[in-house]
Each structure stands twice: as C-alpha cells, then as structure tokens.
Motif scaffolding. Structure first.
Motif, PDB file in Angstrom:
ATOM      1  N   ALA A 148       0.850  -1.195   0.000  1.00  0.00           N
ATOM      2  CA  ALA A 148       0.000   0.000   0.000  1.00  0.00           C
ATOM      3  C   ALA A 148       0.882   1.240   0.000  1.00  0.00           C
ATOM      4  O   ALA A 148       1.997   1.217   0.537  1.00  0.00           O
ATOM      5  N   GLU A 149       0.389   2.293  -0.606  1.00  0.00           N
ATOM      6  CA  GLU A 149       1.058   3.592  -0.594  1.00  0.00           C
ATOM      7  C   GLU A 149       2.510   3.510  -1.050  1.00  0.00           C
ATOM      8  O   GLU A 149       3.397   4.155  -0.494  1.00  0.00           O
ATOM      9  N   GLY A 150       2.783   2.667  -2.040  1.00  0.00           N
ATOM     10  CA  GLY A 150       4.124   2.555  -2.605  1.00  0.00           C
ATOM     11  C   GLY A 150       5.115   1.787  -1.753  1.00  0.00           C
ATOM     12  O   GLY A 150       6.312   1.825  -2.005  1.00  0.00           O
ATOM     13  N   LYS A 151       4.612   1.086  -0.742  1.00  0.00           N
ATOM     14  CA  LYS A 151       5.492   0.341   0.153  1.00  0.00           C
ATOM     15  C   LYS A 151       5.008  -1.095   0.329  1.00  0.00           C
ATOM     16  O   LYS A 151       3.842  -1.392   0.127  1.00  0.00           O
ATOM     17  N   VAL A 152       5.936  -1.957   0.733  1.00  0.00           N
ATOM     18  CA  VAL A 152       5.637  -3.334   1.114  1.00  0.00           C
ATOM     19  C   VAL A 152       5.864  -3.410   2.619  1.00  0.00           C
ATOM     20  O   VAL A 152       6.954  -3.101   3.101  1.00  0.00           O
ATOM     21  N   THR A 191       9.900  -6.984  14.751  1.00  0.00           N
ATOM     22  CA  THR A 191      10.127  -5.798  13.927  1.00  0.00           C
ATOM     23  C   THR A 191       9.160  -5.729  12.754  1.00  0.00           C
ATOM     24  O   THR A 191       8.898  -6.737  12.100  1.00  0.00           O
ATOM     25  N   VAL A 192       8.641  -4.539  12.497  1.00  0.00           N
ATOM     26  CA  VAL A 192       7.822  -4.279  11.315  1.00  0.00           C
ATOM     27  C   VAL A 192       8.694  -3.485  10.342  1.00  0.00           C
ATOM     28  O   VAL A 192       9.364  -2.516  10.736  1.00  0.00           O
ATOM     29  N   HIS A 193       8.711  -3.920   9.095  1.00  0.00           N
ATOM     30  CA  HIS A 193       9.519  -3.283   8.060  1.00  0.00           C
ATOM     31  C   HIS A 193       8.618  -2.668   7.004  1.00  0.00           C
ATOM     32  O   HIS A 193       7.597  -3.259   6.629  1.00  0.00           O
ATOM     33  N   ALA A 194       9.021  -1.511   6.506  1.00  0.00           N
ATOM     34  CA  ALA A 194       8.390  -0.888   5.345  1.00  0.00           C
ATOM     35  C   ALA A 194       9.468  -0.782   4.273  1.00  0.00           C
ATOM     36  O   ALA A 194      10.515  -0.162   4.488  1.00  0.00           O
ATOM     37  N   LEU A 195       9.240  -1.439   3.141  1.00  0.00           N
ATOM     38  CA  LEU A 195      10.199  -1.452   2.041  1.00  0.00           C
ATOM     39  C   LEU A 195       9.614  -0.711   0.850  1.00  0.00           C
ATOM     40  O   LEU A 195       8.400  -0.743   0.627  1.00  0.00           O
ATOM     41  N   GLN A 206      14.283  -1.350  -1.104  1.00  0.00           N
ATOM     42  CA  GLN A 206      15.102  -0.690  -0.084  1.00  0.00           C
ATOM     43  C   GLN A 206      14.255  -0.394   1.160  1.00  0.00           C
ATOM     44  O   GLN A 206      13.082  -0.061   1.056  1.00  0.00           O
ATOM     45  N   THR A 207      14.871  -0.488   2.331  1.00  0.00           N
ATOM     46  CA  THR A 207      14.169  -0.202   3.577  1.00  0.00           C
ATOM     47  C   THR A 207      13.834   1.285   3.656  1.00  0.00           C
ATOM     48  O   THR A 207      14.714   2.129   3.522  1.00  0.00           O
ATOM     49  N   VAL A 208      12.555   1.580   3.881  1.00  0.00           N
ATOM     50  CA  VAL A 208      12.105   2.956   4.091  1.00  0.00           C
ATOM     51  C   VAL A 208      12.154   3.255   5.589  1.00  0.00           C
ATOM     52  O   VAL A 208      12.651   4.288   6.008  1.00  0.00           O
ATOM     53  N   TRP A 209      11.639   2.331   6.393  1.00  0.00           N
ATOM     54  CA  TRP A 209      11.742   2.414   7.838  1.00  0.00           C
ATOM     55  C   TRP A 209      11.492   1.039   8.434  1.00  0.00           C
ATOM     56  O   TRP A 209      10.974   0.147   7.779  1.00  0.00           O
ATOM     57  N   SER A 210      11.897   0.887   9.684  1.00  0.00           N
ATOM     58  CA  SER A 210      11.583  -0.323  10.440  1.00  0.00           C
ATOM     59  C   SER A 210      11.372   0.087  11.895  1.00  0.00           C
ATOM     60  O   SER A 210      11.897   1.107  12.343  1.00  0.00           O
ATOM     61  N   TYR A 211      10.589  -0.705  12.604  1.00  0.00           N
ATOM     62  CA  TYR A 211      10.273  -0.409  14.000  1.00  0.00           C
ATOM     63  C   TYR A 211      10.305  -1.706  14.802  1.00  0.00           C
ATOM     64  O   TYR A 211       9.640  -2.679  14.431  1.00  0.00           O
ATOM     65  N   MET A 212      11.073  -1.712  15.885  1.00  0.00           N
ATOM     66  CA  MET A 212      11.126  -2.879  16.755  1.00  0.00           C
ATOM     67  C   MET A 212      10.157  -2.671  17.914  1.00  0.00           C
ATOM     68  O   MET A 212      10.309  -1.731  18.697  1.00  0.00           O
ATOM     69  N   ALA A 213       9.163  -3.539  18.018  1.00  0.00           N
ATOM     70  CA  ALA A 213       8.155  -3.466  19.074  1.00  0.00           C
ATOM     71  C   ALA A 213       8.662  -4.168  20.331  1.00  0.00           C
ATOM     72  O   ALA A 213       9.669  -4.877  20.299  1.00  0.00           O
ATOM     73  N   GLY A 214       7.933  -4.014  21.411  1.00  0.00           N
ATOM     74  CA  GLY A 214       8.317  -4.623  22.676  1.00  0.00           C
ATOM     75  C   GLY A 214       7.895  -6.069  22.830  1.00  0.00           C
ATOM     76  O   GLY A 214       8.128  -6.679  23.860  1.00  0.00           O
TER      77      GLY A 214
END
Length: 78
Positions: free
Chosen positions: A24-28, A37-41, A47-55
């Motif tokens: 969605a919105e140009g990302k995977v 971790t959630v990744h947005a590619l 290429q990695t746009v952002w990633s977030y490591m949850a608790g």
C-alpha cells in the motif's frame, strides 16, 4: 498484458519468520515475527524505508490506513 517470462524485480533478506505482506502507498509492509520488527520497504526497489522494533512479538501484517501502518504486538500495545 503480462509477459510470458516473469522475473523478480528485487529481493531482500530480513531474516526469521515473516508475516504475510501488505502492499500500500508505494510500500511493502511485513513483520519479522522473531525479531519483533515491522519493516516498510520501497515497493519498486526493495530498499528499507523504515523499520520499527516493538516490545513483543508481531505475528500479523500491519493494517494500512492513509499515512499510517497500524499493528499490535504481544506486549499489549498497538
């Protein structure tokens, strides 16, 4: 039309068990269950746009709502 010979546009290694993907919105978007971790590619380059490591574990793909990726983790947070 779809070409008769298909080939991958890109490939990446995130490691661990992965959730289903959401495009969605140009990302995977994909969650790496074992690393919490959630990744947005980038959809076109991988290429990695952002990633977030949850608790805690994130074992489901995020839901995308205009401008936001929503997901829950096993630590009780969304």
């Amino acid at each position: 039309g779809v070409p008769t010979e298909l080939k991958p546009a890109w490939q990446t290694t995130l490691g661990g068990r992965l959730s289903s993907v959401v495009v969605a919105e140009g990302k995977v978007f994909v969650a790496s269950v074992d690393t919490h971790t959630v990744h947005a590619l980038d959809r076109d380059s991988g290429q990695t746009v952002w990633s977030y490591m949850a608790g805690g574990r994130v074992d489901s793909p995020p839901t995308v709502h205009p401008g936001r990726a929503l997901f829950g983790s096993a630590d009780g947070y969304v």
